[in-house]
Design a protein around this motif. Structure first.
Motif, PDB file in Angstrom:
ATOM      1  N   SER A  57      28.884   7.441  11.003  1.00 30.35           N
ATOM      2  CA  SER A  57      28.932   7.120   9.573  1.00 30.35           C
ATOM      3  C   SER A  57      29.384   8.309   8.736  1.00 30.35           C
ATOM      4  O   SER A  57      30.021   8.139   7.692  1.00 30.35           O
ATOM      5  CB  SER A  57      27.551   6.661   9.086  1.00 30.35           C
ATOM      6  N   SER A  58      29.063   9.502   9.181  1.00 29.54           N
ATOM      7  CA  SER A  58      29.381  10.703   8.407  1.00 29.54           C
ATOM      8  C   SER A  58      30.823  11.164   8.600  1.00 29.54           C
ATOM      9  O   SER A  58      31.302  12.032   7.871  1.00 29.54           O
ATOM     10  CB  SER A  58      28.438  11.840   8.801  1.00 29.54           C
ATOM     11  N   SER A  59      31.524  10.584   9.579  1.00 32.63           N
ATOM     12  CA  SER A  59      32.845  11.081   9.971  1.00 32.63           C
ATOM     13  C   SER A  59      33.967  10.150   9.527  1.00 32.63           C
ATOM     14  O   SER A  59      34.035   8.997   9.965  1.00 32.63           O
ATOM     15  CB  SER A  59      32.896  11.246  11.496  1.00 32.63           C
ATOM     16  N   ARG A  60      34.862  10.629   8.702  1.00 36.29           N
ATOM     17  CA  ARG A  60      36.035   9.838   8.324  1.00 36.29           C
ATOM     18  C   ARG A  60      36.931   9.598   9.530  1.00 36.29           C
ATOM     19  O   ARG A  60      37.537   8.534   9.672  1.00 36.29           O
ATOM     20  CB  ARG A  60      36.827  10.555   7.224  1.00 36.29           C
ATOM     21  N   GLN A  61      37.014  10.574  10.420  1.00 34.74           N
ATOM     22  CA  GLN A  61      37.889  10.463  11.585  1.00 34.74           C
ATOM     23  C   GLN A  61      37.470   9.314  12.495  1.00 34.74           C
ATOM     24  O   GLN A  61      38.311   8.645  13.100  1.00 34.74           O
ATOM     25  CB  GLN A  61      37.891  11.780  12.364  1.00 34.74           C
ATOM     26  N   LEU A  62      36.163   9.057  12.589  1.00 28.56           N
ATOM     27  CA  LEU A  62      35.660   7.979  13.447  1.00 28.56           C
ATOM     28  C   LEU A  62      35.618   6.630  12.731  1.00 28.56           C
ATOM     29  O   LEU A  62      35.256   5.625  13.332  1.00 28.56           O
ATOM     30  CB  LEU A  62      34.265   8.329  13.970  1.00 28.56           C
ATOM     31  N   GLY A  63      35.985   6.617  11.447  1.00 26.82           N
ATOM     32  CA  GLY A  63      35.981   5.364  10.702  1.00 26.82           C
ATOM     33  C   GLY A  63      34.714   5.141   9.909  1.00 26.82           C
ATOM     34  O   GLY A  63      34.432   4.015   9.482  1.00 26.82           O
TER      35      GLY A  63
ATOM     36  N   VAL B 172      29.336  11.681  -3.904  1.00 26.39           N
ATOM     37  CA  VAL B 172      28.733  12.059  -5.182  1.00 26.39           C
ATOM     38  C   VAL B 172      27.378  12.742  -5.016  1.00 26.39           C
ATOM     39  O   VAL B 172      26.818  13.239  -5.987  1.00 26.39           O
ATOM     40  CB  VAL B 172      28.577  10.823  -6.100  1.00 26.39           C
ATOM     41  N   SER B 173      26.841  12.761  -3.791  1.00 24.53           N
ATOM     42  CA  SER B 173      25.506  13.314  -3.554  1.00 24.53           C
ATOM     43  C   SER B 173      25.603  14.636  -2.800  1.00 24.53           C
ATOM     44  O   SER B 173      26.688  15.174  -2.578  1.00 24.53           O
ATOM     45  CB  SER B 173      24.674  12.323  -2.740  1.00 24.53           C
ATOM     46  N   HIS B 174      24.435  15.120  -2.370  1.00 21.47           N
ATOM     47  CA  HIS B 174      24.383  16.354  -1.582  1.00 21.47           C
ATOM     48  C   HIS B 174      24.307  16.077  -0.081  1.00 21.47           C
ATOM     49  O   HIS B 174      24.058  16.997   0.701  1.00 21.47           O
ATOM     50  CB  HIS B 174      23.180  17.202  -2.011  1.00 21.47           C
ATOM     51  N   LEU B 175      24.518  14.820   0.335  1.00 27.49           N
ATOM     52  CA  LEU B 175      24.539  14.524   1.765  1.00 27.49           C
ATOM     53  C   LEU B 175      25.643  15.335   2.441  1.00 27.49           C
ATOM     54  O   LEU B 175      26.754  15.459   1.916  1.00 27.49           O
ATOM     55  CB  LEU B 175      24.786  13.035   2.004  1.00 27.49           C
ATOM     56  N   GLN B 176      25.346  15.852   3.611  1.00 28.58           N
ATOM     57  CA  GLN B 176      26.302  16.700   4.328  1.00 28.58           C
ATOM     58  C   GLN B 176      27.170  15.838   5.246  1.00 28.58           C
ATOM     59  O   GLN B 176      27.005  15.818   6.467  1.00 28.58           O
ATOM     60  CB  GLN B 176      25.546  17.775   5.117  1.00 28.58           C
ATOM     61  N   ILE B 177      28.097  15.105   4.632  1.00 24.87           N
ATOM     62  CA  ILE B 177      28.981  14.211   5.371  1.00 24.87           C
ATOM     63  C   ILE B 177      30.413  14.396   4.881  1.00 24.87           C
ATOM     64  O   ILE B 177      30.644  14.896   3.778  1.00 24.87           O
ATOM     65  CB  ILE B 177      28.558  12.726   5.220  1.00 24.87           C
ATOM     66  N   GLU B 178      31.378  13.967   5.715  1.00 24.77           N
ATOM     67  CA  GLU B 178      32.794  14.038   5.346  1.00 24.77           C
ATOM     68  C   GLU B 178      33.234  12.797   4.581  1.00 24.77           C
ATOM     69  O   GLU B 178      34.208  12.838   3.829  1.00 24.77           O
ATOM     70  CB  GLU B 178      33.661  14.147   6.611  1.00 24.77           C
TER      71      GLU B 178
END
Length: 312
Positions: A156-162, A193-199
């Motif tokens: 979920s955090s990775s744009r590369q994985l969709g 928009v948040s501080h979540l550490q995701i791409e």
């Protein structure tokens, strides 16, 4: 009569659920996964399956970025039905002439909320009514999704994985199209928009016009705690509201309660796949339309303007 064979490709949390439910419903389950210690017979690669093996149903439960490639391979097995996890693919550009019309007829997309009893009741209540506005809202704090797994390491955090909330929570896009018809035009805001550490994006807000409804709003996020999942339909003579988390459906001053365990909609979906009663399953064309909606939302965000359906 022998039990149907279900091949489940991928044994993450959702693949494991599909495999378990198929087994509970009497199917013979085989998994394709690199994981060890699975509770079902398994192989590590599709090419490790025995020659001539033809399952009744194939479930593709791999990361979204791999769906197009894995669909091509799954269709080659000759199964009656290929059920692919949502969304169908990452973008419509990934679907080409390599997928024949006959193969498209054998593909369905796993938008399991179609099988939630309250959603089916909502659909029946709206049948034949003039829909003036439709609002869908879903939010859940991503770090709470998969206990025991670092959300920063999830797909979920990775744009590369969709990953990203637009594809992860595309159930709401499917429900909007199911209830209000195909989308016509769309504008949107999206971002991290948040501080979540995701791409990937953690929040998306959509304003759209559908063929059967002049005003549709959809909000998706990875941020809310407690979680929220609601649908509100505005009609000429009132409206209908549904809270999907507690199963409360309200209309005409009445309230109905649909308390379901988490497996209920998934089980209904698997029963449909195994029984060949597939009319409630999301078809290939419907699933592809959701992907076209995703494409249009991303284009609207990038261009900061309304995006119309291509054939209009």
């Amino acid at each position: 009569m022998t039990n149907p064979t279900v091949l489940v490709w991928g044994h993450g949390s959702i693949g494991a659920r599909h495999a378990r439910l198929a087994d509970e419903l009497g199917a013979s389950v085989i998994c394709v996964s690199s994981r060890d210690g699975l509770p079902f017979p398994s192989v590590r690669r599709l090419c490790d399956l025995p020659g001539g093996f033809v399952p009744e149903v194939v479930v593709v439960a791999t990361p979204t970025a791999l769906h197009a490639e894995h669909l091509r391979m799954a269709c080659s097995l000759g199964a009656r039905l290929v059920l692919v996890e949502k969304p169908l693919v990452s973008t419509t550009a990934e679907i080409g002439s390599w997928l024949t019309q006959e193969q498209r007829q054998r593909i369905a997309v796993a938008y399991n909320l179609r099988f939630h009893p309250a959603v089916q009741r909502l659909r029946a209540l709206l049948e034949g009514k003039r829909l003036l506005a439709l609002h869908l809202h879903v939010g859940q704090y991503l770090p709470s999704w998969r206990p025991g797994q670092d959300y920063r390491q999830s797909y979920s955090s990775s744009r590369q994985l969709g990953g990203g909330v637009l594809r992860d929570l595309s159930h709401e896009l499917d429900l909007a199209c199911m209830l209000a018809g195909p989308w016509n035009r769309v504008a949107a805001l999206s971002g991290r928009v948040s501080h979540l550490q995701i791409e990937s994006e953690d929040s998306v807000t959509v304003l759209a016009e559908h063929a059967g409804c002049p005003q549709v709003s959809i909000h998706l996020d990875y941020l809310q705690t407690p979680a929220r999942r609601e649908i509100v339909a505005v009609l000429e003579d009132g409206g209908v509201s549904l809270n999907l988390l507690n199963g409360r459906l309200g209309y005409d001053g009445k309230e109905e309660l649909y308390q379901c365990e988490r497996d209920t909609a998934y089980r209904g979906q698997m029963q449909a796949a195994l029984s060949e009663k597939t009319e409630f399953l999301c078809s290939f064309s419907q699933g592809l339309d959701v992907v076209s909606y995703i494409d249009a939302i991303e284009a609207a965000v990038a261009r900061q303007e309304w995006v119309w359906r291509a054939n209009q």
